[in-house]
Design a protein around this motif. Sequence first.
Motif, PDB file in Angstrom:
ATOM      1  N   ASP A   1     -17.178   8.671  32.634  1.00 24.92           N
ATOM      2  CA  ASP A   1     -17.939   8.988  33.881  1.00 24.92           C
ATOM      3  C   ASP A   1     -18.463  10.389  33.756  1.00 24.92           C
ATOM      4  N   THR A   2     -19.590  10.808  33.290  1.00 22.46           N
ATOM      5  CA  THR A   2     -19.935  12.075  33.008  1.00 22.46           C
ATOM      6  C   THR A   2     -21.327  12.046  32.980  1.00 22.46           C
ATOM      7  N   VAL A   3     -21.959  13.278  32.882  1.00 23.33           N
ATOM      8  CA  VAL A   3     -23.647  13.697  32.674  1.00 23.33           C
ATOM      9  C   VAL A   3     -23.697  14.631  31.424  1.00 23.33           C
ATOM     10  N   VAL A   4     -24.500  14.120  30.541  1.00 24.04           N
ATOM     11  CA  VAL A   4     -24.847  14.777  29.254  1.00 24.04           C
ATOM     12  C   VAL A   4     -26.420  15.173  29.408  1.00 24.04           C
ATOM     13  N   ASP A   5     -26.877  16.215  29.176  1.00 23.14           N
ATOM     14  CA  ASP A   5     -28.293  16.356  29.202  1.00 23.14           C
ATOM     15  C   ASP A   5     -29.151  15.808  30.252  1.00 23.14           C
ATOM     16  N   GLY A   6     -28.570  15.812  31.531  1.00 22.03           N
ATOM     17  CA  GLY A   6     -29.100  15.303  32.357  1.00 22.03           C
ATOM     18  C   GLY A   6     -29.094  13.785  32.642  1.00 22.03           C
ATOM     19  N   PHE A   7     -28.448  12.818  31.743  1.00 22.61           N
ATOM     20  CA  PHE A   7     -28.206  11.715  31.730  1.00 22.61           C
ATOM     21  C   PHE A   7     -26.789  11.029  31.917  1.00 22.61           C
ATOM     22  N   PRO A   8     -26.699  10.083  32.922  1.00 20.67           N
ATOM     23  CA  PRO A   8     -25.315   9.744  33.359  1.00 20.67           C
ATOM     24  C   PRO A   8     -24.812   8.955  32.237  1.00 20.67           C
ATOM     25  N   ILE A   9     -23.582   8.979  31.905  1.00 13.53           N
ATOM     26  CA  ILE A   9     -22.724   8.238  30.763  1.00 13.53           C
ATOM     27  C   ILE A   9     -21.587   7.409  31.750  1.00 13.53           C
ATOM     28  N   ARG A  10     -21.582   6.147  31.865  1.00 15.51           N
ATOM     29  CA  ARG A  10     -20.608   5.309  32.883  1.00 15.51           C
ATOM     30  C   ARG A  10     -20.160   4.186  32.118  1.00 15.51           C
ATOM     31  N   THR A  11     -19.013   3.887  32.260  1.00  7.55           N
ATOM     32  CA  THR A  11     -18.389   2.521  31.817  1.00  7.55           C
ATOM     33  C   THR A  11     -18.844   1.373  32.471  1.00  7.55           C
ATOM     34  N   LEU A  12     -19.164   0.294  31.885  1.00  9.00           N
ATOM     35  CA  LEU A  12     -19.592  -0.832  32.810  1.00  9.00           C
ATOM     36  C   LEU A  12     -18.771  -1.788  32.417  1.00  9.00           C
ATOM     37  N   GLU A  13     -18.976  -2.895  31.982  1.00 11.87           N
ATOM     38  CA  GLU A  13     -17.916  -4.138  31.530  1.00 11.87           C
ATOM     39  C   GLU A  13     -18.325  -4.831  30.355  1.00 11.87           C
ATOM     40  N   ASN A  14     -17.612  -5.389  29.670  1.00 10.69           N
ATOM     41  CA  ASN A  14     -17.501  -6.148  28.314  1.00 10.69           C
ATOM     42  C   ASN A  14     -17.635  -4.906  27.051  1.00 10.69           C
TER      43      ASN A  14
ATOM     44  N   MET B   1       0.868  -1.162   0.074  1.00 19.21           N
ATOM     45  CA  MET B   1       0.117   0.016   0.002  1.00 19.21           C
ATOM     46  C   MET B   1       0.691   1.132   0.136  1.00 19.21           C
ATOM     47  N   ASP B   2       0.666   2.222  -0.780  1.00 23.25           N
ATOM     48  CA  ASP B   2       1.426   3.255  -1.080  1.00 23.25           C
ATOM     49  C   ASP B   2       0.980   4.558  -0.423  1.00 23.25           C
ATOM     50  N   TYR B   3      -0.244   4.549   0.530  1.00 23.79           N
ATOM     51  CA  TYR B   3      -0.847   5.743   1.096  1.00 23.79           C
ATOM     52  C   TYR B   3       0.024   5.837   2.427  1.00 23.79           C
ATOM     53  N   THR B   4       0.123   7.020   2.621  1.00 22.82           N
ATOM     54  CA  THR B   4       0.477   7.532   4.181  1.00 22.82           C
ATOM     55  C   THR B   4      -0.882   7.935   4.703  1.00 22.82           C
ATOM     56  N   ILE B   5      -1.343   7.120   5.828  1.00 23.23           N
ATOM     57  CA  ILE B   5      -2.813   7.301   6.342  1.00 23.23           C
ATOM     58  C   ILE B   5      -2.738   7.960   7.577  1.00 23.23           C
ATOM     59  N   ILE B   6      -3.559   8.994   7.815  1.00 23.80           N
ATOM     60  CA  ILE B   6      -3.600   9.757   9.087  1.00 23.80           C
ATOM     61  C   ILE B   6      -5.349   9.624   9.351  1.00 23.80           C
ATOM     62  N   ASP B   7      -5.500   9.222  10.575  1.00 20.08           N
ATOM     63  CA  ASP B   7      -6.804   9.396  11.153  1.00 20.08           C
ATOM     64  C   ASP B   7      -7.059  10.813  11.538  1.00 20.08           C
ATOM     65  N   ALA B   8      -8.277  11.540  11.198  1.00 14.88           N
ATOM     66  CA  ALA B   8      -8.206  13.027  11.490  1.00 14.88           C
ATOM     67  C   ALA B   8      -9.221  12.945  12.532  1.00 14.88           C
ATOM     68  N   HIS B   9      -9.703  11.915  13.193  1.00 11.82           N
ATOM     69  CA  HIS B   9     -11.055  11.953  14.207  1.00 11.82           C
ATOM     70  C   HIS B   9     -10.935  10.777  14.736  1.00 11.82           C
ATOM     71  N   ALA B  10     -10.508  10.593  16.050  1.00  7.49           N
ATOM     72  CA  ALA B  10     -10.413   9.694  16.765  1.00  7.49           C
ATOM     73  C   ALA B  10     -10.743   9.993  18.605  1.00  7.49           C
ATOM     74  N   HIS B  11     -10.649   8.812  19.425  1.00  6.06           N
ATOM     75  CA  HIS B  11     -11.128   9.253  20.578  1.00  6.06           C
ATOM     76  C   HIS B  11     -10.389   8.340  21.525  1.00  6.06           C
ATOM     77  N   LEU B  12     -10.043   8.873  22.711  1.00  5.93           N
ATOM     78  CA  LEU B  12      -9.205   8.128  23.620  1.00  5.93           C
ATOM     79  C   LEU B  12      -9.891   8.450  25.154  1.00  5.93           C
ATOM     80  N   TRP B  13      -9.990   7.470  26.036  1.00  2.00           N
ATOM     81  CA  TRP B  13     -10.470   7.574  27.313  1.00  2.00           C
ATOM     82  C   TRP B  13     -10.049   6.660  28.313  1.00  2.00           C
ATOM     83  N   LEU B  14      -9.854   6.846  29.312  1.00  2.00           N
ATOM     84  CA  LEU B  14      -9.664   5.852  30.517  1.00  2.00           C
ATOM     85  C   LEU B  14     -10.971   5.145  31.084  1.00  2.00           C
ATOM     86  N   ARG B  15     -11.858   5.950  31.222  1.00  2.00           N
ATOM     87  CA  ARG B  15     -13.055   5.775  31.870  1.00  2.00           C
ATOM     88  C   ARG B  15     -14.259   6.770  31.500  1.00  2.00           C
TER      89      ARG B  15
END
Length: 307
Positions: A17-30, A1-15
């Motif tokens: 644990d936040t609230v958006v629009d009044g709804f909790p967002i929490r890491t569970l399992e699996n 493959m001759d392309y240099t590939i760069i991902d211009a939109h990705a995410h990282l997090w450890l966990r």
Amino acid sequence: MDYTIIDAHAHLWLRQDTVVDGFPIRTLENGRSLFMGEIRQMVPPFMIDGVNSAEVFLSNMDYAQVSAAVITQEFIDGIQNDYLMEVVSRYPDRFFVCGMCEFRKPGYLEQAKELIGKGFKAIKIPAQRLLLKEGRVMLNCPEMMQMFRWMEERGVILSVDLAEGAIQVLEMEEIIQECPRLKIAVGHFGMVTLPDWKEQIKLARHPNVMIESGGITWLFNDEFYPFKGAIKAIREAAELVGMEKLMWGSDYPRTITAITYKMSYDFVVKSPELSEAEKTLFLGGNARKFYGFAELPELPYIKNMSE
């Protein structure tokens, strides 16, 4: 493959644990998370602890021969500034990271100044989350405009995901007019499967604005691989603003609950609708220039056991 590939939109997090629009967002399992009142498969099920780490992403990047990635942020993951500073200090040649402020209430100008002082070269605004029930946060309000001028003076990039269609386009036009040297990356390919998506794409007619395709496979998920509708949309966007204004992005890791990481760009590589020169620009050439990636690793193809 001759392309240099760069991902211009990705995410990282450890966990999560936040609230958006009044709804909790929490890491569970699996790989699951509590998300907006329901349990969703946030990451692949083999990521059993829900940790979306740089090391796991690098393993995916090396396997898929993706040289570098831009790590953006979203309120649904919680603010990840501390972790992302660690990531870029450990892997400066592989990651470009965006800082994020708490834009849903006043005081973010000082936060942005602090983040820029710490070394962040971009600030992310998940603007689609600013249409709050208690009152919309306008992108052209005085505090925002002060922040954008501060960023422009210091060469800091604005990464922004907009609400669907043209809802926030006029605000963006004012920002571009007032800060013509502010480099801007508009995400999610204009929310391409929704009405008026091309109004966001047209922002890239300005010399300082780029469009990235983070989440395009999510938006065309009903169609699925090889995402012919996404290829058609890339072709249409290129006709509007030129292929030199478009960048590939994966929206990793959420999109790889449905497809592999490599599949999130492989449909572009295999498409006969795009020329080799267009693929080279879209898959990495444009992002390398826009974000200033310098030395990138050469990643050999590793043969699969199934081959």
